[in-house]
Motif scaffolding. Sequence first.
Motif, PDB file in Angstrom:
ATOM      1  N   ARG A  49       0.841  -1.187   0.000  1.00  0.00           N
ATOM      2  CA  ARG A  49       0.000   0.000   0.000  1.00  0.00           C
ATOM      3  C   ARG A  49       0.883   1.244   0.000  1.00  0.00           C
ATOM      4  O   ARG A  49       1.831   1.353   0.779  1.00  0.00           O
ATOM      5  N   GLY A  50       0.578   2.163  -0.892  1.00  0.00           N
ATOM      6  CA  GLY A  50       1.354   3.391  -0.990  1.00  0.00           C
ATOM      7  C   GLY A  50       2.451   3.338  -2.034  1.00  0.00           C
ATOM      8  O   GLY A  50       3.021   4.377  -2.392  1.00  0.00           O
ATOM      9  N   TYR A  56       0.884   5.362 -10.839  1.00  0.00           N
ATOM     10  CA  TYR A  56      -0.317   5.012 -10.090  1.00  0.00           C
ATOM     11  C   TYR A  56       0.043   4.593  -8.665  1.00  0.00           C
ATOM     12  O   TYR A  56       0.803   3.645  -8.459  1.00  0.00           O
ATOM     13  N   LYS A  57      -0.521   5.297  -7.694  1.00  0.00           N
ATOM     14  CA  LYS A  57      -0.267   4.991  -6.290  1.00  0.00           C
ATOM     15  C   LYS A  57      -1.308   4.002  -5.780  1.00  0.00           C
ATOM     16  O   LYS A  57      -2.515   4.218  -5.925  1.00  0.00           O
ATOM     17  N   LYS A  59      -3.813   2.374  -3.486  1.00  0.00           N
ATOM     18  CA  LYS A  59      -4.618   2.804  -2.344  1.00  0.00           C
ATOM     19  C   LYS A  59      -5.078   1.612  -1.503  1.00  0.00           C
ATOM     20  O   LYS A  59      -4.951   1.609  -0.293  1.00  0.00           O
ATOM     21  N   ARG A  60      -5.620   0.605  -2.189  1.00  0.00           N
ATOM     22  CA  ARG A  60      -6.072  -0.582  -1.448  1.00  0.00           C
ATOM     23  C   ARG A  60      -6.328  -1.733  -2.413  1.00  0.00           C
ATOM     24  O   ARG A  60      -6.377  -1.556  -3.630  1.00  0.00           O
ATOM     25  N   LYS A  72      -7.170  -0.746  -6.229  1.00  0.00           N
ATOM     26  CA  LYS A  72      -7.616   0.636  -6.400  1.00  0.00           C
ATOM     27  C   LYS A  72      -6.368   1.505  -6.379  1.00  0.00           C
ATOM     28  O   LYS A  72      -5.570   1.447  -5.439  1.00  0.00           O
ATOM     29  N   VAL A  73      -6.183   2.292  -7.430  1.00  0.00           N
ATOM     30  CA  VAL A  73      -4.999   3.139  -7.524  1.00  0.00           C
ATOM     31  C   VAL A  73      -5.416   4.563  -7.862  1.00  0.00           C
ATOM     32  O   VAL A  73      -6.512   4.802  -8.371  1.00  0.00           O
ATOM     33  N   LYS A  74      -4.526   5.496  -7.572  1.00  0.00           N
ATOM     34  CA  LYS A  74      -4.786   6.896  -7.891  1.00  0.00           C
ATOM     35  C   LYS A  74      -3.610   7.453  -8.669  1.00  0.00           C
ATOM     36  O   LYS A  74      -2.453   7.311  -8.260  1.00  0.00           O
ATOM     37  N   THR A  80      -9.215   8.141  -9.378  1.00  0.00           N
ATOM     38  CA  THR A  80      -8.841   6.764  -9.078  1.00  0.00           C
ATOM     39  C   THR A  80      -9.215   5.833 -10.233  1.00  0.00           C
ATOM     40  O   THR A  80     -10.119   6.118 -11.018  1.00  0.00           O
TER      41      THR A  80
END
Length: 371
Positions: A49-50, A56-57, A59-60, A72-74, A80
């Motif tokens: 995570r992170g 793309y970061k 998230k979960r 899930k990425v942002k 997202t």
Amino acid sequence: MSSKESRRRSNRRSNRKQKYSTTTSSVVTDDESNGSSSSDDDQHYKYRRGEYIREYKVKRHIFDGTFGRVLKVKRRNSKTYALKIVRRNHVESAQSEADVLFHLKRKGLSRYFVELYECFHHRGYYCMVFERLGPSLYELMKLNKNHGIPMSLIRSISKQLLKYIGQLHDLKIVHTDLKPENILFSKNYKLKRGQQDLYLPQDDRIKIIDLGGAVFDYEGHDCIINTRQYRAPEVQLQCSEWNHKSDVWGIACIIAEMYLGHLLFQTRKNEYEHMALVEKVTDQNFPYWMASSVKGSLKQCFTKNSTNGKYYIWPQENTTKESIAKVENQKPLRELILDPLLRDLLQKMLEIDPDKRISCHEALHHKFFCH
């Protein structure tokens, strides 16, 4: 997988590259893609995570499937997305899905099917960046615990499903794996309790996902497709090269499931029982041309000398008492579906003979959708 099937899939992949030139031009090669990895081909990507996967970061975690892992990425300073990281032994199927989705995107059909933005390699894994969608039709029915959903919602979802798959068929593409898990509500809202204490979507617009098994009309259609409970009889019997009518059968099974709150054909691994249930539910017998051209293990269950027009031999000598009882107790469609217009629509979509089965476009003109 047999070497013959592997060659067939490789040929399909090669043909798609030549005809559509999509995935090869859309995939960005990562410098790390050829690096060594201790993971086996069937292992999921081990994320943190992170961490950043390109821009793309993470998230979960969303879920794991047979094909791989979805996160899930942002994107940096952006919205997202859903990032699918494909298992290494499912890359070919994922690339085929990318071929189809980019082709649909160029045809302006991204409003009907999940939108794929880009593909790239990361640490030896094939990655696909999708738009984020809402819960699936399967999740909705699971929350409602085997209670059918309201007729107005059945009509809306059915109409969209027939329209979208009809558009796919116009492009000479067959989905091959239609089921509630692959129908997602387009908005990422949580399902909430509504009238009659049922969970309902806040927005009933849908999109269709999972086109990894989709095939074009120029490809051979002689292999087993679909999840069993949604599989058309001509596919199970391997009695001919199936076509887009197999999707129509799958849609009919989904519509019936929305009404009933449970599977129309409640069978798991027993193909003999499944075909007996097909005859019982539809109140039809297999036509002669299908009975006389069956391939595979089911061939022994058919005879060319009919008894009262029946060619399928059931039960077999080794059929269990439980299986015999299940088929005997199975109600036909005329007793399961009480709404006369819906029943008539499903009867036309569940014709055993694919040549007599209506198309998606014909189904859309049925009186059931005139209300």
